[in-house]
Design an enzyme around this catalytic site. Structure first.
Site, mmCIF file in Angstrom:
data_model
loop_
_atom_site.group_PDB
_atom_site.id
_atom_site.type_symbol
_atom_site.label_atom_id
_atom_site.label_comp_id
_atom_site.label_asym_id
_atom_site.label_seq_id
_atom_site.Cartn_x
_atom_site.Cartn_y
_atom_site.Cartn_z
ATOM 1 N N SER A 177 0.831 -1.217 0.000
ATOM 2 C CA SER A 177 0.000 0.000 0.000
ATOM 3 C C SER A 177 0.865 1.267 0.000
ATOM 4 O O SER A 177 0.469 2.293 -0.559
ATOM 5 C CB SER A 177 -0.979 0.002 1.175
ATOM 6 O OG SER A 177 -0.321 0.221 2.390
ATOM 7 N N ARG B 182 12.971 -7.981 5.424
ATOM 8 C CA ARG B 182 14.200 -8.745 5.598
ATOM 9 C C ARG B 182 15.291 -7.829 6.146
ATOM 10 O O ARG B 182 15.323 -6.635 5.840
ATOM 11 C CB ARG B 182 14.693 -9.297 4.256
ATOM 12 C CG ARG B 182 13.936 -10.501 3.759
ATOM 13 C CD ARG B 182 14.504 -10.945 2.424
ATOM 14 N NE ARG B 182 15.893 -11.374 2.489
ATOM 15 C CZ ARG B 182 16.271 -12.596 2.831
ATOM 16 N NH1 ARG B 182 15.381 -13.522 3.120
ATOM 17 N NH2 ARG B 182 17.569 -12.920 2.869
ATOM 18 N N HIS C 171 9.008 2.735 8.737
ATOM 19 C CA HIS C 171 8.863 1.793 9.855
ATOM 20 C C HIS C 171 7.698 2.239 10.732
ATOM 21 O O HIS C 171 7.580 3.432 11.046
ATOM 22 C CB HIS C 171 10.155 1.758 10.674
ATOM 23 C CG HIS C 171 10.083 0.795 11.827
ATOM 24 N ND1 HIS C 171 10.192 -0.565 11.658
ATOM 25 C CD2 HIS C 171 9.869 1.004 13.138
ATOM 26 C CE1 HIS C 171 10.067 -1.156 12.842
ATOM 27 N NE2 HIS C 171 9.870 -0.230 13.759
HETATM 28 C C1 GAR Z 1 3.915 -0.818 6.754
HETATM 29 O O1 GAR Z 1 3.157 -0.609 7.921
HETATM 30 C C2 GAR Z 1 5.376 -0.534 7.023
HETATM 31 O O2 GAR Z 1 5.579 0.541 7.900
HETATM 32 C C3 GAR Z 1 5.807 -1.825 7.637
HETATM 33 O O3 GAR Z 1 5.166 -2.821 6.903
HETATM 34 C C4 GAR Z 1 3.932 -2.295 6.404
HETATM 35 C C5 GAR Z 1 3.890 -2.518 4.912
HETATM 36 O O4 GAR Z 1 2.638 -2.169 4.408
HETATM 37 N N1 GAR Z 1 7.230 -1.983 7.600
HETATM 38 C C6 GAR Z 1 7.916 -2.634 8.515
HETATM 39 O O5 GAR Z 1 7.407 -3.156 9.476
HETATM 40 C C7 GAR Z 1 9.405 -2.689 8.258
HETATM 41 N N2 GAR Z 1 10.113 -3.002 9.462
HETATM 42 P P1 GAR Z 1 2.401 -2.062 2.851
HETATM 43 O O6 GAR Z 1 2.992 -3.338 2.239
HETATM 44 O O7 GAR Z 1 0.933 -2.001 2.669
HETATM 45 O O8 GAR Z 1 3.126 -0.839 2.358
#
Ligand code: GAR
Length: 232
Positions: free
Chosen positions: A21, A99, A117
């Site tokens: 997203s 990762r 993050h």
């Molecule tokens: C988001 O909330 C991002 O901040 C998090 O994964 C989600 C991805 O959402 N990232 C982490 O946790 C990285 N450590 P998305 O695939 O819908 O963009």
């Protein structure tokens, strides 16, 4: 400004492991003419990541590279980053890339790779950030866009989006409410980088050449605010 003198869009590669997203937010902002970027590659470690489908639907080149294709973690990261380098991006955006990256491959990308993050770093690096914020009784939660360094979720923060934690919030509810802010935050930070206004100088984030005393904060109108409440 004439066509010839207009700055070229910032070439960006996005790494995403799942839903995508945040990637979609960049695609939509670019298409709306609100973000001068060119998405040159979307790469994923998950061959069936929804992010790859979003990229294909938007006509963006994709790379699905399974870690199983390489004998070691280091070999995988070397291959992944060689393929990214071949797309010649000016910036790499980690948008839900789940990762840990070998520090060796990050060296040439210092100051040219950012991550989003879902916590107010340095609070809650790693996983389960929403649950940890609720369990700690935090009144404020949020997301951070930061430069990526060898330390997991430890590189210099560029900007925060903050949201209140409400009584009765579950990790899922909190995550969903934060996600909308993540999208605005990522677009706003990438816009500043594309305008050549944000850079990493050593360990300091610089805005227009001056070290920021604290991370920028996302305002209600999607502008980033510098400490002292001036718009960036
Ligand atoms: C988001 O909330 C991002 O901040 C998090 O994964 C989600 C991805 O959402 N990232 C982490 O946790 C990285 N450590 P998305 O695939 O819908 O963009």
């Amino acid at each position: 400004m004439t066509l010839a003198s207009r700055p070229r869009p910032l070439r960006i590669a996005v790494l995403a492991s799942g839903r995508g997203s945040n990637l979609q937010a960049l695609i939509d902002a670019q298409r709306a003419g609100a973000l001068p970027i060119e998405l040159v590659l979307v790469a994923s470690d998950k061959v069936d990541a929804h992010a790859l489908r979003r990229a294909k639907a938007a006509g963006i080149a994709t790379l699905a590279l399974s870690p199983r294709s390489a004998p070691t973690r280091a070999a995988y990261d070397a291959e992944l980053f060689a393929r990214i380098a071949a797309a010649d991006p000016q910036l790499i955006v980690l948008a839900g890339f789940m990762r840990i990256i070998d520090p060796a491959v990050l060296v040439p990308w210092a100051g040219r790779i950012v991550n989003i993050h879902p916590s107010l770093l340095p609070k809650y690096p790693g996983l389960h950030t929403h649950r940890r914020a609720i369990e700690a009784g935090d009144a404020l939660h949020g997301a951070t866009v930061h430069y990526v360094t060898a330390e997991l979720d430890g590189g210099p923060p560029i900007a925060y989006a903050e949201i209140p934690v409400h009584a009765g919030d579950t990790p899922e509810v909190l995550a969903e409410r934060l996600l909308a802010e993540e999208h605005r935050l990522l677009i706003a930070v990438v816009a500043l980088i594309a305008a050549d206004r944000i850079a990493l100088g050593g360990t300091q984030v610089r805005l227009d050449g001056t070290a920021l005393p604290a991370p920028l904060r996302l305002g209600t109108d999607s502008d980033l605010v510098v400490p002292g409440n001036r718009k960036a």
